[in-house]
Design a protein around this motif. Structure first.
Motif, PDB file in Angstrom:
ATOM      1  N   ALA A  69       0.854  -1.202   0.000  1.00  0.00           N
ATOM      2  CA  ALA A  69       0.000   0.000   0.000  1.00  0.00           C
ATOM      3  C   ALA A  69       0.883   1.243   0.000  1.00  0.00           C
ATOM      4  N   GLY A  70       2.018   1.174   0.676  1.00  0.00           N
ATOM      5  CA  GLY A  70       2.979   2.271   0.664  1.00  0.00           C
ATOM      6  C   GLY A  70       2.939   3.133   1.915  1.00  0.00           C
ATOM      7  N   LYS A  71       4.058   3.774   2.165  1.00  0.00           N
ATOM      8  CA  LYS A  71       4.211   4.634   3.349  1.00  0.00           C
ATOM      9  C   LYS A  71       3.245   5.818   3.288  1.00  0.00           C
ATOM     10  N   ASN A  72       3.053   6.387   2.111  1.00  0.00           N
ATOM     11  CA  ASN A  72       2.146   7.525   1.974  1.00  0.00           C
ATOM     12  C   ASN A  72       0.713   7.118   2.346  1.00  0.00           C
ATOM     13  N   CYS A  73       0.282   5.983   1.886  1.00  0.00           N
ATOM     14  CA  CYS A  73      -1.061   5.492   2.205  1.00  0.00           C
ATOM     15  C   CYS A  73      -1.179   5.237   3.713  1.00  0.00           C
ATOM     16  N   HIS A  74      -0.154   4.625   4.276  1.00  0.00           N
ATOM     17  CA  HIS A  74      -0.135   4.346   5.718  1.00  0.00           C
ATOM     18  C   HIS A  74      -0.228   5.654   6.513  1.00  0.00           C
ATOM     19  N   ASN A  75       0.566   6.639   6.127  1.00  0.00           N
ATOM     20  CA  ASN A  75       0.550   7.927   6.819  1.00  0.00           C
ATOM     21  C   ASN A  75      -0.795   8.638   6.671  1.00  0.00           C
ATOM     22  N   GLN A  76      -1.377   8.576   5.479  1.00  0.00           N
ATOM     23  CA  GLN A  76      -2.687   9.199   5.259  1.00  0.00           C
ATOM     24  C   GLN A  76      -3.756   8.536   6.127  1.00  0.00           C
ATOM     25  N   PHE A  77      -3.690   7.224   6.242  1.00  0.00           N
ATOM     26  CA  PHE A  77      -4.627   6.475   7.077  1.00  0.00           C
ATOM     27  C   PHE A  77      -4.534   6.958   8.531  1.00  0.00           C
ATOM     28  N   VAL A  78      -3.299   7.100   9.022  1.00  0.00           N
ATOM     29  CA  VAL A  78      -3.092   7.546  10.405  1.00  0.00           C
ATOM     30  C   VAL A  78      -3.613   8.968  10.580  1.00  0.00           C
ATOM     31  N   GLU A  79      -3.258   9.853   9.665  1.00  0.00           N
ATOM     32  CA  GLU A  79      -3.700  11.251   9.756  1.00  0.00           C
ATOM     33  C   GLU A  79      -5.225  11.360   9.700  1.00  0.00           C
ATOM     34  N   LEU A  80      -5.838  10.652   8.772  1.00  0.00           N
ATOM     35  CA  LEU A  80      -7.291  10.701   8.643  1.00  0.00           C
ATOM     36  C   LEU A  80      -7.971  10.176   9.899  1.00  0.00           C
ATOM     37  N   SER A  81      -7.443   9.099  10.432  1.00  0.00           N
ATOM     38  CA  SER A  81      -8.042   8.525  11.644  1.00  0.00           C
ATOM     39  C   SER A  81      -7.905   9.461  12.826  1.00  0.00           C
ATOM     40  N   ILE A  82      -6.750  10.107  12.966  1.00  0.00           N
ATOM     41  CA  ILE A  82      -6.564  11.070  14.057  1.00  0.00           C
ATOM     42  C   ILE A  82      -7.491  12.262  13.871  1.00  0.00           C
ATOM     43  N   SER A  83      -7.570  12.772  12.646  1.00  0.00           N
ATOM     44  CA  SER A  83      -8.395  13.963  12.410  1.00  0.00           C
ATOM     45  C   SER A  83      -9.886  13.683  12.545  1.00  0.00           C
ATOM     46  N   SER A  84     -10.281  12.421  12.436  1.00  0.00           N
ATOM     47  CA  SER A  84     -11.700  12.083  12.582  1.00  0.00           C
ATOM     48  C   SER A  84     -12.090  11.922  14.044  1.00  0.00           C
ATOM     49  N   HIS A  85     -11.125  12.166  14.935  1.00  0.00           N
ATOM     50  CA  HIS A  85     -11.360  12.143  16.383  1.00  0.00           C
ATOM     51  C   HIS A  85     -11.849  10.789  16.876  1.00  0.00           C
ATOM     52  N   LYS A  86     -11.337   9.735  16.266  1.00  0.00           N
ATOM     53  CA  LYS A  86     -11.633   8.396  16.772  1.00  0.00           C
ATOM     54  C   LYS A  86     -10.935   8.256  18.123  1.00  0.00           C
ATOM     55  N   PRO A  87     -11.492   7.434  19.004  1.00  0.00           N
ATOM     56  CA  PRO A  87     -10.834   7.257  20.299  1.00  0.00           C
ATOM     57  C   PRO A  87      -9.449   6.629  20.113  1.00  0.00           C
ATOM     58  N   ILE A  88      -8.477   7.139  20.855  1.00  0.00           N
ATOM     59  CA  ILE A  88      -7.131   6.582  20.811  1.00  0.00           C
ATOM     60  C   ILE A  88      -6.662   6.334  22.235  1.00  0.00           C
ATOM     61  N   LYS A  89      -5.701   5.437  22.362  1.00  0.00           N
ATOM     62  CA  LYS A  89      -5.111   5.194  23.675  1.00  0.00           C
ATOM     63  C   LYS A  89      -3.798   5.959  23.723  1.00  0.00           C
ATOM     64  N   GLY A  90      -3.672   6.820  24.709  1.00  0.00           N
ATOM     65  CA  GLY A  90      -2.474   7.638  24.840  1.00  0.00           C
ATOM     66  C   GLY A  90      -2.636   8.942  24.083  1.00  0.00           C
ATOM     67  N   THR A  91      -1.502   9.516  23.720  1.00  0.00           N
ATOM     68  CA  THR A  91      -1.486  10.797  23.028  1.00  0.00           C
ATOM     69  C   THR A  91      -1.306  10.591  21.527  1.00  0.00           C
ATOM     70  N   LYS A  92      -1.429  11.677  20.779  1.00  0.00           N
ATOM     71  CA  LYS A  92      -1.157  11.600  19.345  1.00  0.00           C
ATOM     72  C   LYS A  92       0.280  11.153  19.100  1.00  0.00           C
ATOM     73  N   SER A  93       1.187  11.615  19.946  1.00  0.00           N
ATOM     74  CA  SER A  93       2.590  11.197  19.826  1.00  0.00           C
ATOM     75  C   SER A  93       2.725   9.685  19.986  1.00  0.00           C
ATOM     76  N   ASP A  94       1.943   9.097  20.887  1.00  0.00           N
ATOM     77  CA  ASP A  94       1.956   7.645  21.062  1.00  0.00           C
ATOM     78  C   ASP A  94       1.474   6.946  19.790  1.00  0.00           C
ATOM     79  N   VAL A  95       0.443   7.517  19.183  1.00  0.00           N
ATOM     80  CA  VAL A  95      -0.093   6.937  17.937  1.00  0.00           C
ATOM     81  C   VAL A  95       0.962   7.002  16.838  1.00  0.00           C
ATOM     82  N   TYR A  96       1.616   8.160  16.685  1.00  0.00           N
ATOM     83  CA  TYR A  96       2.661   8.288  15.657  1.00  0.00           C
ATOM     84  C   TYR A  96       3.817   7.332  15.933  1.00  0.00           C
ATOM     85  N   ARG A  97       4.173   7.172  17.206  1.00  0.00           N
ATOM     86  CA  ARG A  97       5.262   6.247  17.555  1.00  0.00           C
ATOM     87  C   ARG A  97       4.882   4.815  17.183  1.00  0.00           C
ATOM     88  N   ARG A  98       3.660   4.402  17.535  1.00  0.00           N
ATOM     89  CA  ARG A  98       3.220   3.035  17.205  1.00  0.00           C
ATOM     90  C   ARG A  98       3.080   2.852  15.700  1.00  0.00           C
TER      91      ARG A  98
END
Length: 120
Positions: A69-98
């Motif tokens: 799928a590619g790094k760009n697709c992976h990054n877009q998925f993460v950004e879109l999910s964060i911007s849609s305010h889905k529940p996350i565990k930890g901080t945004k930094s934790d999400v980017y690290r994982r």
């Protein structure tokens, strides 16, 4: 007061969207086909690890799908999910690290291992 019947219906309403989100989200970001080859079980596991810190170790097949799928697709998925305010565990930094950890682990898992240099 919620009855067991109402609770089970609520759980179905909560579990089904989470199970379907990764594949649906991958299919809608930037390039509509960028995540087309990611199976729902792989996408669900990746989502749960990256966003919910669930234990998930992607198989080589899942890693192959992610890297394809590619790094760009992976990054877009993460950004879109964060911007849609889905529940996350930890901080945004934790999400980017994982997210980076997942990508890097998949790259490492699928990279050919160089044979050791012969001793002279």
């Amino acid at each position: 007061m919620a009855t067991p019947k109402n609770l089970s219906a609520l759980m179905i309403l909560l579990v089904i969207p989470v199970a379907l989100l990764p594949k649906a989200t991958f299919a809608k970001v930037g390039n509509p086909d960028c995540g087309k080859g990611i199976r729902s079980d792989c996408g669900s596991g990746l989502f749960q690890f990256i966003f919910l810190a669930d234990t998930f170790t992607p198989t080589n097949e899942c890693c192959h799908e992610l890297l394809k799928a590619g790094k760009n697709c992976h990054n877009q998925f993460v950004e879109l999910s964060i911007s849609s305010h889905k529940p996350i565990k930890g901080t945004k930094s934790d999400v980017y690290r994982r997210s980076n950890e997942t990508w890097n682990n998949c790259v490492a898992a699928l990279s050919p291992v160089s044979p050791p240099k012969p001793a002279h």
